[in-house]
Design an enzyme around this catalytic site. Structure first.
Site, PDB file in Angstrom:
ATOM      1  N   ASN A   1       0.830  -1.199   0.000  1.00  0.00           N
ATOM      2  CA  ASN A   1       0.000   0.000   0.000  1.00  0.00           C
ATOM      3  C   ASN A   1       0.865   1.249   0.000  1.00  0.00           C
ATOM      4  O   ASN A   1       2.042   1.208   0.387  1.00  0.00           O
ATOM      5  CB  ASN A   1      -0.922   0.032   1.229  1.00  0.00           C
ATOM      6  N   CYS A   2       0.291   2.354  -0.481  1.00  0.00           N
ATOM      7  CA  CYS A   2       0.935   3.655  -0.360  1.00  0.00           C
ATOM      8  C   CYS A   2       0.051   4.518   0.532  1.00  0.00           C
ATOM      9  O   CYS A   2      -0.628   3.988   1.418  1.00  0.00           O
ATOM     10  CB  CYS A   2       1.159   4.282  -1.741  1.00  0.00           C
ATOM     11  N   PHE A   3       0.007   5.825   0.336  1.00  0.00           N
ATOM     12  CA  PHE A   3      -0.788   6.703   1.203  1.00  0.00           C
ATOM     13  C   PHE A   3      -2.277   6.438   1.086  1.00  0.00           C
ATOM     14  O   PHE A   3      -3.012   6.545   2.054  1.00  0.00           O
ATOM     15  CB  PHE A   3      -0.520   8.171   0.850  1.00  0.00           C
TER      16      PHE A   3
ATOM     17  N   ARG B   1      -3.647   3.961  -1.563  1.00  0.00           N
ATOM     18  CA  ARG B   1      -3.994   2.839  -2.426  1.00  0.00           C
ATOM     19  C   ARG B   1      -3.534   1.502  -1.870  1.00  0.00           C
ATOM     20  O   ARG B   1      -2.428   1.384  -1.349  1.00  0.00           O
ATOM     21  CB  ARG B   1      -3.377   3.013  -3.822  1.00  0.00           C
TER      22      ARG B   1
ATOM     23  N   VAL C   1      -5.993   3.391   4.400  1.00  0.00           N
ATOM     24  CA  VAL C   1      -5.541   2.204   3.676  1.00  0.00           C
ATOM     25  C   VAL C   1      -4.503   1.394   4.450  1.00  0.00           C
ATOM     26  O   VAL C   1      -4.410   0.173   4.289  1.00  0.00           O
ATOM     27  CB  VAL C   1      -4.992   2.609   2.290  1.00  0.00           C
TER      28      VAL C   1
END
Length: 528
Positions: free
Chosen positions: A468-470, A472, A512
């Site tokens: 995951n990123c910030f 997504r 997320v």
């Protein structure tokens, strides 16, 4: 290549989160040391100012060591497994990379003494020529080396990640098997990284001048240059590659080059933070540095997109308003406070090209207007926090009031345009989606959201990687054909992006991180 660039963009965001937070502290410290804002009495309080000075020292240490932070972050982000080993190897690689360059420079009698401005002037160079030559070098961790800034750290991270993914599971003959597997990665890094140092010793002077030349062209383009940057930055959002574009202007000569206290400072964000730490920063230089920073985002992030959310809510079906209200409110709040916009953008960019292009053009216009109005608000996010700390609290010199006036106009335009287009073209924004016959939709179950998402992704056997990123959830699957998009959206996802036949991204917004942990637990996939 697209998947690789997206992983690279995601890995670059790890140090950015630290920088964004550190920048806020630096901004507050700058405000508390400004007698025009807090008064001479407060500024004269020795103990308070010593604490503020300590905060400045900590933040300066973070900014001063950004290259090694990026090296570690890239290595971790691109490593397939044994990420701790990759991080360890990145530190070794970064040190040896600059040791190699420093050694070669010294062999050619290029060191801190021979390249000082005084020594160069004494040798016959003009003051300007001497300053340019001296600015091509710097000291990194005590080693005199070429000035590559964050770019050098990224290069080392890429090199280490490549070596790591090739050798982290290598098996050596029995006699030396102790050095196999993950232990082999630091060893092979030590052996190979001097090759990268040797290569960059010859290549960087040319490459660096090319990047600096590109930055000069962009700077010379004036307001149209900021318009193109703002529009392109939004157009790249669906691919995730906007992160790379942002880092280019924040940390390379493309974002500007400035001479501050006799030291060359490179990149828009670096220049801004360096000036912010000055007692009396050059306002004109600061305005130039912030052209590509938070100020261009504030009008559409704080005002425009929340208004678009209200338009989507107003145009949703009567029976769907309660369902979408929570989703749109949370998305609007995230955009307003922190500048995280993807949960809103993914509600319309794939269902209406008109709204997407409008949003990109308005983004470009926002950057251009802030440039023309000589606004001076820095940092990276673009939410109300940045507006308050780096604009309002720093005083009227930042021209923050112009941002608010433009933002109010943006709110009106976004609301009216979104409402008109959604109704006229029957755009399927949240609350207006057509029911798809025969497609099973899983009811949102917060308690078991991890298992629900796993099932929507095609089950355990269809999942290969989870990250995951910030905003997504990034997944590598056996096949994306087994994904149930309606079921994913029922869990609170704002959108689903199919990158390839095996890669997919699910947009959840700031929450997320917790969702990713639950999905990993449900899928029984652990961080290696």
């Amino acid at each position: 290549m697209k998947e690789f660039l997206q992983k690279l963009g995601k890995s670059l965001m790890m140090p950015i989160s630290i920088i964004a937070a550190a920048g806020i502290f630096l901004g507050l410290a700058s405000v508390l040391q400004n007698p025009m804002i807090v008064g001479e009495g407060f500024v004269s309080l020795v103990n308070v100012q010593q604490v503020i000075g300590f905060i400045r020292a900590i933040v300066a240490a973070l900014f001063g060591n950004l290259p090694i932070l990026f090296a570690i972050s890239v290595a971790i982000g691109l490593a397939k497994a044994e990420k701790a080993t990759a991080a360890f190897a990145a530190v070794i690689g970064f040190i040896l990379f600059h040791v190699t360059i420093s050694y070669i420079l010294n062999l050619n009698s290029i060191n801190s003494l021979t390249t000082s401005v005084d020594a160069l002037v004494e040798a016959g160079s003009s003051q300007l020529e001497a300053t340019k030559i001296a600015s091509a070098y710097e000291s990194v961790l005590g080693y005199f080396t070429l000035r590559m800034n964050v770019f050098g750290g990224i290069l080392v991270g890429l090199w280490v990640a490549t070596v790591h993914n090739r050798f982290y599971d290598v098996e050596l003959p029995m006699a030396i098997s102790f050095f196999g597997g993950k232990r082999f990665v630091p060893i092979i890094t030590t052996v190979t990284i001097p090759l990268l140092g040797l290569l960059m010793y010859g290549v960087w002077p040319v490459l660096g001048k090319g990047i600096e030349g590109l930055g000069t062209v962009i700077a010379g383009a004036g307001a149209p240059g900021t318009f193109l940057f703002g529009a392109l930055e939004r157009l790249l959002v669906p691919t995730g590659l906007h992160h790379i574009l942002n880092q280019l202007v924040r940390f390379t000569p493309i974002g500007g080059v400035a001479l501050i206290d006799g030291e060359q400072t490179v990149g828009a964000l670096t220049i801004f933070n360096t000036l912010l730490a000055q007692p009396n920063p050059d306002l004109g230089m600061m305005q130039e540095a912030t052209r590509f920073l938070a100020q261009g985002k504030i009008p559409f992030m704080v005002f425009g997109l929340p208004a678009a959310c209200y338009a989507m809510y107003k145009t949703s079906k009567p029976g769907e308003k309660n369902r979408v209200k929570g989703l749109l409110y949370a998305a609007a709040l995230a955009s307003f406070t922190t500048g995280i916009t993807e949960p809103i953008e993914f509600a319309f960019i794939f269902v209406s090209p008109i709204l997407f292009v409008f949003h990109a053009l308005m983004s470009g216009l926002s950057f251009m207007l802030m440039d023309l109005f000589h606004v001076s608000i820095g940092n990276v996010q673009g939410g109300a926090i940045d507006l308050t700390v780096f604009g309002i609290l720093r005083g009227l010199d930042t021209r923050w009031f112009l941002v608010v006036l433009v933002g109010i106009g943006y709110a009106i335009v976004y609301y009216l345009f979104f409402k008109k287009i959604i109704i006229k073209n029957n755009v399927k924004t949240p609350g207006r989606e057509a029911e798809i016959e025969g497609e099973s939709v899983v009811i949102k179950d917060v308690a078991n959201i991890g298992q629900t998402i796993v099932e929507a992704l095609g089950g355990h056997s269809n999942i290969k990687e989870i990250d995951n990123c910030f905003t997504r959830l990034r997944l590598v699957l056996v096949s994306t054909e087994q994904v149930n998009e309606a079921a994913l959206k029922a869990t609170g996802a704002a959108g689903v992006v199919r990158i390839s036949d095996t890669a997919i991204q699910v947009i959840y917004g700031p929450q997320v991180e917790g969702i990713a942990l639950k999905v990993k637990g449900a899928a029984q996939i652990e961080e290696k």
